[in-house]
Write a protein that holds these residues in place. Structure first.
Motif, PDB file in Angstrom:
ATOM      1  N   CYS A   7       4.226  18.789   6.709  1.00 31.39           N
ATOM      2  CA  CYS A   7       4.763  17.477   6.338  1.00 31.39           C
ATOM      3  C   CYS A   7       4.705  16.509   7.521  1.00 31.39           C
ATOM      4  O   CYS A   7       4.419  15.315   7.340  1.00 31.39           O
ATOM      5  N   GLY A   8       4.972  17.004   8.730  1.00 32.40           N
ATOM      6  CA  GLY A   8       4.879  16.155   9.905  1.00 32.40           C
ATOM      7  C   GLY A   8       3.476  15.626  10.119  1.00 32.40           C
ATOM      8  O   GLY A   8       3.279  14.449  10.441  1.00 32.40           O
ATOM      9  N   VAL A   9       2.475  16.498   9.917  1.00 29.38           N
ATOM     10  CA  VAL A   9       1.073  16.076  10.071  1.00 29.38           C
ATOM     11  C   VAL A   9       0.725  15.015   9.028  1.00 29.38           C
ATOM     12  O   VAL A   9       0.062  14.010   9.327  1.00 29.38           O
ATOM     13  N   ILE A  10       1.183  15.225   7.782  1.00 25.77           N
ATOM     14  CA  ILE A  10       0.905  14.245   6.724  1.00 25.77           C
ATOM     15  C   ILE A  10       1.582  12.915   7.041  1.00 25.77           C
ATOM     16  O   ILE A  10       0.999  11.843   6.827  1.00 25.77           O
ATOM     17  N   ALA A  11       2.811  12.971   7.558  1.00 24.85           N
ATOM     18  CA  ALA A  11       3.507  11.734   7.919  1.00 24.85           C
ATOM     19  C   ALA A  11       2.741  10.974   8.995  1.00 24.85           C
ATOM     20  O   ALA A  11       2.573   9.750   8.900  1.00 24.85           O
ATOM     21  N   ILE A  12       2.258  11.686  10.020  1.00 21.44           N
ATOM     22  CA  ILE A  12       1.499  11.028  11.092  1.00 21.44           C
ATOM     23  C   ILE A  12       0.191  10.462  10.547  1.00 21.44           C
ATOM     24  O   ILE A  12      -0.220   9.346  10.900  1.00 21.44           O
ATOM     25  N   ALA A  13      -0.447  11.221   9.641  1.00 22.25           N
ATOM     26  CA  ALA A  13      -1.689  10.718   9.027  1.00 22.25           C
ATOM     27  C   ALA A  13      -1.424   9.445   8.237  1.00 22.25           C
ATOM     28  O   ALA A  13      -2.230   8.495   8.273  1.00 22.25           O
ATOM     29  N   GLY A  14      -0.287   9.408   7.526  1.00 17.95           N
ATOM     30  CA  GLY A  14       0.060   8.195   6.795  1.00 17.95           C
ATOM     31  C   GLY A  14       0.265   7.012   7.729  1.00 17.95           C
ATOM     32  O   GLY A  14      -0.177   5.890   7.442  1.00 17.95           O
ATOM     33  N   MET A  15       0.920   7.258   8.866  1.00 17.33           N
ATOM     34  CA  MET A  15       1.132   6.181   9.838  1.00 17.33           C
ATOM     35  C   MET A  15      -0.196   5.684  10.409  1.00 17.33           C
ATOM     36  O   MET A  15      -0.409   4.476  10.579  1.00 17.33           O
ATOM     37  N   LEU A  16      -1.105   6.608  10.710  1.00 22.59           N
ATOM     38  CA  LEU A  16      -2.393   6.208  11.280  1.00 22.59           C
ATOM     39  C   LEU A  16      -3.226   5.438  10.252  1.00 22.59           C
ATOM     40  O   LEU A  16      -3.908   4.463  10.594  1.00 22.59           O
ATOM     41  N   HIS A  17      -3.166   5.871   8.987  1.00 26.74           N
ATOM     42  CA  HIS A  17      -3.886   5.150   7.933  1.00 26.74           C
ATOM     43  C   HIS A  17      -3.341   3.733   7.783  1.00 26.74           C
ATOM     44  O   HIS A  17      -4.086   2.761   7.629  1.00 26.74           O
ATOM     45  N   TRP A  18      -2.028   3.620   7.833  1.00 25.45           N
ATOM     46  CA  TRP A  18      -1.379   2.303   7.736  1.00 25.45           C
ATOM     47  C   TRP A  18      -1.740   1.451   8.944  1.00 25.45           C
ATOM     48  O   TRP A  18      -2.053   0.261   8.820  1.00 25.45           O
ATOM     49  N   GLY A  40       0.825  -1.203   0.000  1.00 23.52           N
ATOM     50  CA  GLY A  40       0.000   0.000   0.000  1.00 23.52           C
ATOM     51  C   GLY A  40       0.855   1.247   0.000  1.00 23.52           C
ATOM     52  O   GLY A  40       2.071   1.186   0.231  1.00 23.52           O
ATOM     53  N   TRP A  41       0.232   2.379  -0.228  1.00 22.77           N
ATOM     54  CA  TRP A  41       0.963   3.643  -0.337  1.00 22.77           C
ATOM     55  C   TRP A  41       1.252   4.289   1.008  1.00 22.77           C
ATOM     56  O   TRP A  41       2.122   5.155   1.110  1.00 22.77           O
ATOM     57  N   ALA A  42       0.539   3.889   2.056  1.00 24.04           N
ATOM     58  CA  ALA A  42       0.659   4.590   3.337  1.00 24.04           C
ATOM     59  C   ALA A  42       2.086   4.590   3.892  1.00 24.04           C
ATOM     60  O   ALA A  42       2.570   5.642   4.338  1.00 24.04           O
ATOM     61  N   PRO A  43       2.829   3.451   3.898  1.00 24.66           N
ATOM     62  CA  PRO A  43       4.193   3.515   4.430  1.00 24.66           C
ATOM     63  C   PRO A  43       5.099   4.460   3.636  1.00 24.66           C
ATOM     64  O   PRO A  43       5.960   5.129   4.223  1.00 24.66           O
ATOM     65  N   LEU A  44       4.897   4.518   2.313  1.00 26.79           N
ATOM     66  CA  LEU A  44       5.717   5.416   1.504  1.00 26.79           C
ATOM     67  C   LEU A  44       5.415   6.866   1.826  1.00 26.79           C
ATOM     68  O   LEU A  44       6.325   7.687   1.980  1.00 26.79           O
ATOM     69  N   VAL A  45       4.128   7.197   1.913  1.00 28.66           N
ATOM     70  CA  VAL A  45       3.756   8.571   2.243  1.00 28.66           C
ATOM     71  C   VAL A  45       4.322   8.956   3.603  1.00 28.66           C
ATOM     72  O   VAL A  45       4.900  10.039   3.781  1.00 28.66           O
ATOM     73  N   ALA A  46       4.180   8.065   4.587  1.00 29.69           N
ATOM     74  CA  ALA A  46       4.712   8.352   5.924  1.00 29.69           C
ATOM     75  C   ALA A  46       6.225   8.545   5.881  1.00 29.69           C
ATOM     76  O   ALA A  46       6.768   9.463   6.508  1.00 29.69           O
ATOM     77  N   ALA A  47       6.921   7.707   5.118  1.00 26.93           N
ATOM     78  CA  ALA A  47       8.386   7.796   5.051  1.00 26.93           C
ATOM     79  C   ALA A  47       8.836   9.068   4.344  1.00 26.93           C
ATOM     80  O   ALA A  47       9.722   9.787   4.818  1.00 26.93           O
ATOM     81  N   TRP A  48       8.247   9.343   3.192  1.00 25.50           N
ATOM     82  CA  TRP A  48       8.668  10.530   2.423  1.00 25.50           C
ATOM     83  C   TRP A  48       8.449  11.805   3.225  1.00 25.50           C
ATOM     84  O   TRP A  48       9.302  12.691   3.250  1.00 25.50           O
ATOM     85  N   PHE A  49       7.293  11.898   3.871  1.00 29.37           N
ATOM     86  CA  PHE A  49       6.997  13.137   4.592  1.00 29.37           C
ATOM     87  C   PHE A  49       7.720  13.198   5.931  1.00 29.37           C
ATOM     88  O   PHE A  49       7.941  14.291   6.455  1.00 29.37           O
ATOM     89  N   THR A  50       8.125  12.053   6.491  1.00 28.22           N
ATOM     90  CA  THR A  50       9.018  12.084   7.651  1.00 28.22           C
ATOM     91  C   THR A  50      10.347  12.711   7.268  1.00 28.22           C
ATOM     92  O   THR A  50      10.878  13.591   7.969  1.00 28.22           O
TER      93      THR A  50
END
Length: 835
Positions: free
Chosen positions: A616-627, A588-598
């Motif tokens: 970017c930090g908020v987007i990274a956390i959102a990606g982690m929560l989605h994952w 899925g895309w969530a780990p990539l989004v979390a990693a890139w924005f971290t």
């Protein structure tokens, strides 16, 4: 003779279903791949890329030093190059390379479908790769760090290092360490909980032991450098004086924190490489490793002793003689477990009675033994304090460092490349070119670095960009430059060979060309093995001759996909008895989004773009929560048949859950970080106790008592929520919200209590506010986890059975309360006790 759990032939449709479920994403979606075969290869490739880039910087530095008074590189550019060379080699190549080998090899070596948190592996890789590339590109803007890979203050504070250069190191290292810790969590839980049935700790491959010790060392060592970088960045950005002597700080605090990480780092790099050697040597001679148990104990002993060695790098800083004596003894003692491994390898080679063929892996192993032993001998020399005082910060230390690191890690890694290439590729690498690679690298290495011993003893200091004629340094420096280019030629031949031969394959790889005895050489695909075997010895392929055919025929456990998705068996930590079936995530895309924005968060903070960084930090956390939202599937109604008459539950919570183990490992990281913060508090008191307030100046005792009551009430509230959830699907919102209010109120009381101690006024104020800030960060994580848990409850994804999310949040919550109570006791009790 082992009885097969499924002696009858299995339907061919099972393997087709496995291929479908574990199919690699196609097209652009390939970058969402998460299984170890691909992430491991990408990880190894990225680490090797950084090795090449750092090597190019080294060649440019050697050109500068080839002749005296050279103007090829100016002092500023040279400082950037040697800082980037050391930083990339240590942080972007050495640790990621061995961690990548673990992610690549461990699942198949342990007989698992994959490691337990494959998305975490993908997150670790992408955060490291994207962030590392941008970090390297800073050199083209003139923003590269220039304070050495150790970044000692005060030369790296805002006064002496204005601009972004030091910030790129301090914040850039942050996401690299996060990536390494994420990989360590994966490895610890994977090694302890996803071994094949029957693979007890005493039957575990020695490489798995090495990677387990490696990961534990990361958990306890890396938080020290994370805290150190945070303290220096706080000093640079906000003026908190942790290292300013005039305000009660001390630059040596940085060295204590950095080298508490930095010396174990050498063994963090060496131990997995030693594990590779302990796998390769028995295969080369077709005989089991001699003294297996002693080698495993030596790995653990090396790790333990390495944490008592950090002052080994500080003998010239004027610390007390009693301390010097202790650390000198520890520096010498660490040679004993290393020697145990060397003698075990020699005994294993002797056991082969001349059967070992001089293949490329064998050549690199022998080259490793020669160079590492020489590096160990010079290590014992610099452990002798009078000699260290003479050789400190000279080119003798540069030579010793490279003999230990290149001899102890790079040569074994190249042996591993040649040895395990048939495991990942359709073709093995060329033996003819491999001999050229070894010859050029081995000769070039000794030509490059042996003369540096002599240059250092002749008085040449390290980290100088040029030197005058007449000191006798000209010839050895020119010879060293020639040797560096010989090493580069060997690496270039290796790259050409890989380009010619490497063809990534999951199912039709070259196979067990070495007749090795461990499970990674079983026929495999993206799903690892067709079935998960029962292990009865340390070399199952040698002791169970039909194992490969039986596994491929599906005669063992989990020959298909009984839940209709990706799965692996979770076994008990000690004796590897099957406990439950772990349903695994899909790409899925969530780990990539979390990693890139971290990575973007840290890099934007570096250039002071605070608002975009926060976004970017908020987007990274959102990606982690989605994952994370997808990682707690609904329990199945009945246990699942995995073959052989064994039925396992496909859902479990509490201390047996793999995610509970992951949270425990993460809390150990947090405890190590907080322990380093407490050390900083106590150390700064010893440096300048007169800057500490007297008891009459401290906040009243009502504050700590109020905080303790609020924190205790917070834990009681989450305990009440647990009882409500255990009794049935009742509402848990009220106790959770109440507990959060108590936790936030306790933090507010602490902030109000310390209002008279400005963090910029003295080191005492800075370190007290540091403890409060760490408590605030932990509270923020608890709030996030609590809201996430309530959201799942609201969507019907939480009840008394499906409760992993709640259990993990509760565990983190209680730890946060305990850590905060320790902080309250230290901040309010320690100064009073001294007064």
């Amino acid at each position: 003779m082992t009885t097969l759990p499924n002696p009858a032939p299995r339907p061919e449709g099972e393997i087709d279903e496995l291929r479908r479920l574990w199919r690699t994403p196609r097209g652009l979606r390939f970058i969402t791949v998460i299984n170890n075969n691909y992430i491991g290869i990408l990880y190894v490739g990225a680490a090797f890329l950084f090795f090449v880039l750092a090597g190019i910087l080294a060649l440019l530095m050697r050109v500068q030093l080839a002749v005296p008074e050279n103007d090829f590189l100016g002092p500023d550019r040279y400082n950037q190059f040697f800082t980037m060379h050391g930083t990339i080699m240590m942080f972007l190549f050495a640790v990621p390379a061995v961690e990548a080998m673990g992610i690549l090899l461990l699942p198949n070596m342990l007989g698992a479908r994959d490691l337990p948190f494959p998305r975490l592996s993908a997150y670790a890789f992408w955060a490291y790769f994207v962030g590392g590339l941008v970090f390297f590109l800073s050199i083209f803007k003139g923003w590269a760090p220039d304070g050495g890979w150790f970044m000692n203050p005060p030369l790296t504070n805002e006064t002496y290092s204005p601009g972004y250069n030091a910030d790129f190191w301090l914040l850039g290292i942050g996401f690299i360490e996060i990536s390494a810790i994420a990989g360590a969590v994966e490895i610890v839980v994977g090694v302890l909980r996803t071994r094949a049935p029957g693979m007890t700790l005493g039957r575990m491959p020695i490489f798995a032991w090495a990677m387990l010790v490696f990961a534990v060392m990361i958990i306890f060592a890396f938080p020290a450098v994370i805290l150190a970088t945070a303290l220096l960045e706080l000093e640079r950005a906000f003026g908190w004086p942790f290292f300013l002597a005039e305000l009660g700080g001390d630059p040596l605090l940085w060295q204590h924190l950095f080298w508490f990480f930095g010396h174990p780092e050498v063994y963090i790099i060496f131990l997995p490489a030693a594990g590779m050697v302990s796998m390769i040597v028995p295969t080369l001679v077709q005989a089991p490793l001699v003294a297996y148990r002693y080698v495993a104990l030596a790995l653990a002993a090396t790790a333990f002793l390495s944490f008592g060695l950090w002052v080994h790098h500080m003998f010239a800083t004027g610390i007390p003689r009693l301390s010097l004596s202790f650390f000198q003894a520890a520096s010498m003692a660490v040679a004993i477990p290393a020697g145990v491994q060397v003698f075990a390898w020699i005994a294993t080679l002797a056991q082969g009675r001349g059967r070992m063929k001089m293949t490329t892996p064998a050549l690199f192993v022998l080259g490793f033994l020669f160079t590492f032993v020489l590096g160990g001998l010079t290590g014992v020399m610099v452990a002798v304090i009078p000699f260290d005082w003479q050789a400190h910060d000279s080119y003798f230390i540069v030579a010793h460092l490279h003999y230990v690191l290149i001899g102890g890690m790079v040569f074994p890694l190249f042996a591993g490349f040649y040895y395990w290439m048939p495991y990942t590729s359709r073709h093995r690498l060329s033996e003819r070119l491999g001999r050229w690679v070894f010859g050029l690298m081995f000769v070039g290495f000794n030509v490059a670095f042996f003369p540096m011993h002599l240059t250092g003893l002749a008085g040449m200091p390290r980290r100088v960009y040029t030197y005058a004629e007449g000191y006798g340094w000209e010839t050895p420096n020119f010879v060293s430059t020639v040797g560096a280019f010989l090493i580069a030629a060997g690496v270039l031949v290796f790259i050409v060979d890989v380009a010619r031969k490497f063809r990534m394959a999951s199912e039709d790889n070259a196979g067990n060309v070495w007749n090795a005895g461990t499970l990674e050489w079983l026929p495999n695909g993206n799903y690892s093995n067709r079935s998960i075997p029962v292990v009865t010895s340390r070399e199952p392929l040698w002791d169970q001759p039909n194992l490969a055919a039986d596994v491929e025929a599906g005669h063992y456990y989990l020959p298909g996909a009984p839940t209709g998705g990706r799965e692996t068996i979770v076994t008990s930590a000690l004796d590897a008895k099957p406990e439950f079936l772990l349903r695994m995530p899909i790409p899925g895309w969530a780990p990539l989004v979390a990693a890139w924005f971290t990575a973007a968060f840290f890099l934007l903070l570096t250039v002071k773009l605070v608002v975009p960084a926060a976004v970017c930090g908020v987007i990274a956390i959102a990606g982690m929560l989605h994952w994370a939202w997808e990682l707690d599937p609904a329990p199945l109604a009945a246990p699942v048949d995995i073959g052989g008459g064994i039925r396992l539950p496909a859902y479990i919570s509490g201390p047996r859950s793999q995610s509970w183990w992951g949270v425990v490992v993460l809390l150990l990281v947090s405890a190590a970080l907080y322990g380093c913060a407490l050390f900083s508090y106590l150390y700064l008191w010893t440096v300048a106790p007169w800057t500490w307030p007297r008891p009459a100046q401290l906040p009243g005792l009502a504050y700590p008592f109020a905080e303790a009551l609020l924190l205790g009430a917070s834990s009681l509230a989450v305990g009440l929520a647990n009882r409500r959830l255990s009794a049935g699907p009742r509402r848990i919102g009220a106790p959770l919200f109440t507990g959060l209010l108590f936790l936030i109120a306790a933090l507010a009381v602490e902030i109000w209590a310390q209002r008279d101690f400005a963090p910029t006024a003295s080191a005492y104020g800075a370190v007290v506010w540091l403890l409060a800030s760490l408590a605030g960060f932990q509270a923020l994580v608890v709030v996030t986890l609590a809201l996430f848990t309530l959201a799942r409850a609201a969507r019907g994804k939480l009840d008394r059975v499906r409760r992993v999310t709640f259990d993990n949040a509760r565990l983190f919550w209680h730890y946060t309360v305990g850590q905060s109570l320790v902080g309250v006791a230290v901040a309010h009790g320690f100064p009073r006790m001294l007064g």
